[in-house]
Design an enzyme around this catalytic site. Structure first.
Site, PDB file in Angstrom:
ATOM      1  CB  CYS A 198      -1.594   9.403   6.245  1.00  0.00           C
ATOM      2  SG  CYS A 198      -1.029   9.034   4.582  1.00  0.00           S
ATOM      3  CB  CYS A 250      -0.925   0.032   1.197  1.00  0.00           C
ATOM      4  SG  CYS A 250      -1.961  -1.405   1.289  1.00  0.00           S
TER       5      CYS A 250
END
Lengths: 391, 134
Positions: free
Chosen positions: B111, B38
């Site tokens: 994030c 990812c």
């Protein structure tokens, strides 16, 4: 701080001669090219002259040159326009490659949603389209093949002439037309745009990639290509791309194309020497990285790398902080979470594709700039790698 | 890309000058979240201290492989929990992290989720080890 622009494949500064050529069309000869009066006639004359100049370079008839908005609009018009005309004849077969620009890929995806059959050709690990696969996929239902002239991310040049010849052969075999489109956005400062030599029926270009202004593009449409307009509103642009013609931009684009195409050899030699120096320096000084794309069959301006164990956007931002502009095919710059479709199609694993950076040089790039990048980049990569956990 | 999709000054500050970056030898709790496929991997180390009966984050470090936002969110998350009681630190949310950075582009919100998760898992890891010891 010295600022170093190595993102010429994104856009280029306008040639000073082009700025000059455009000047009188903003306030003096500002007429609408569709008007009958003197102002209109001046504008019309300028556009038709520009069309002839462009046609001279593409080696085609002026009537085969259409002025559009950008490469993206040219791509949309070419693909949607040909597909819609084909639909009327009951044909739905389309072929393109997996590494096209989104302007092409997204347009084909739209058509796929509307019942067209689209084949997306594979590429090898160096980014070259599989012509054998194309030969297998083209059939009686095929009406359009679209393959880019050169890939904008990794620089690999596609075998356009070979595809042109193959399609000609297939047409004779099938006894029907298969139109061949190419997106040539990346190549105008370096490669020939002779449509007869290339064997293409449609070709897209955007001025800002070759020293022209932003907001104007070209679509070459060979006579006999069955194509319908996709926007409506008058007879400008031969009815295929209606809307008031952007006279200054069109004039500037013609001038830029002349300049770019008259200098392809010298620009190519100069840029390639510096590009090779950059590649050599980076591969020598940065461990765990490799060049992407074809080693020799590539545009002279593009050096694209994968740096293992680092994320591309982080490299890009750190370089920007050092005054250096590059670009990245990492997921983080694309808005979705997957890295570059081009690198994935080339078989590069996802975790490595996240660490991609593209440097693209141009006619104004200097040796000093390349030396500085080769000096700064290893430290940036090393810093970022030291921030990463050991996996 | 509209201007609100770009990074704030605070994000850039934490990205270019990350706080509490590195390894923490003899950490009491460690956690790694995300994965390289990812593109983001975060590792958080914590050292737990005691003030009377109350446990708190005495020290914290992070290591991150990832984009600007991944590095900035992990940096600010460590700053936010340093010196905090364990019971407070474990309550950190991704919204709080994003807000502390002056907002994040929508595509980068994941994030902040990762950073909050890394903190929580490092604390969990400490508690698990503490239970095993007792």
């Amino acid at each position: 701080m010295k600022r170093i622009y190595l993102d010429w494949a994104a856009t280029t500064p306008v040639f000073p001669e082009v700025v000059e050529e455009m000047a009188r069309f903003w306030r003096v000869d500002f007429g609408n090219a569709s008007s009958l009066h003197r102002w209109g006639r001046e504008a019309r004359k300028a556009i038709e002259e520009a069309r002839e100049r462009v046609a001279g370079i593409l080696n085609c008839q002026p009537e085969e040159v259409y002025f559009t908005g950008t490469t993206t609009t040219s791509d949309n018009l070419a693909i949607l326009g040909v597909a819609r005309a084909a639909e009327r004849e009951g044909k739905t077969g389309l072929v393109t490659s997996q590494i096209e620009h989104h302007a092409v890929l997204d347009t084909f995806k739209q058509l796929e949603n509307n019942g067209f059959e689209v084949n997306y050709l594979r590429v090898d690990k160096e980014g070259v389209v599989d012509v054998k696969e194309l030969e297998e996929k083209v059939d009686l239902n095929t009406v359009l093949v679209s393959v880019m002239y050169a890939n904008n991310e990794v620089g690999t040049i596609q075998p356009i002439e070979e595809i042109g010849r193959l399609l000609k052969k297939k047409q004779e075999e099938f006894g029907n037309r298969i139109f061949f489109h190419t997106d040539a956005a990346a190549v105008a400062e370096y490669l020939s745009l002779d449509v007869q030599k290339l064997g293409v029926d449609l070709m897209s270009l955007g001025a800002h990639k070759f020293g022209g202004p932003k907001g104007v593009g070209i679509l070459f449409v060979r006579k006999g290509v069955r194509i319908l307009p996709i926007t409506f509103g008058g007879h400008h642009g031969g009815g295929l791309w209606p809307g008031t013609e952007a006279v200054p931009l069109i004039v500037g684009m013609a001038k830029a194309l002349e300049l770019a195409q008259s200098r392809t050899k010298e620009t190519g030699v100069k840029v390639k020497r510096l590009r090779d120096k950059l590649i050599e320096g980076v591969l020598k000084r940065v461990p765990d990285c490799y060049l992407t794309g074809h080693p020799s069959q590539r545009l002279p301006d593009i050096a694209s790398f994968v740096f293992k164990g680092v994320e591309g956007e982080a490299i890009l931002l750190r370089l920007d902080d050092e005054g250096i502009a590059a670009s990245s095919g990492s997921a983080c710059t694309s808005g979705d979470l997957r890295p570059s479709h081009v690198l994935l199609a080339m078989g590069i694993p996802e975790e490595e594709a996240h660490g991609s950076i593209r440097f693209s040089l141009g006619r104004e790039t200097s040796e000093e700039e390349i030396d500085l990048v080769v000096e700064v980049l290893p430290k940036v990569i090393d810093d970022l790698r030291r921030m990463a956990p050991k996996i | 890309m509209s201007i609100n999709k770009l990074y704030s000054e605070k994000v850039m500050d934490h990205f270019l000058h990350p706080r509490n970056m590195g390894e923490l030898p003899n950490a009491d709790g460690v956690a790694t979240v995300g994965n390289p496929v990812c593109g983001d991997v975060m590792k958080v180390y914590i050292k737990v201290g005691k003030k009377g009966e109350e446990e708190y984050i005495e020290d914290v470090k992070f290591q991150t492989l990832g984009c600007g936002a991944a590095i900035a969110t992990s940096s600010i998350a460590t700053e936010m929990i340093k010196g905090k009681k364990l019971s407070e630190a474990v309550e950190i949310t991704n919204q709080a992290i994003a807000e502390a950075l002056g907002g994040l582009p929508p595509a980068k919100m994941h994030c902040s989720v990762l950073a909050a998760e890394a903190v929580k898992k490092a604390i969990e890891n400490y508690k698990k080890q503490a239970r095993q010891k007792s």
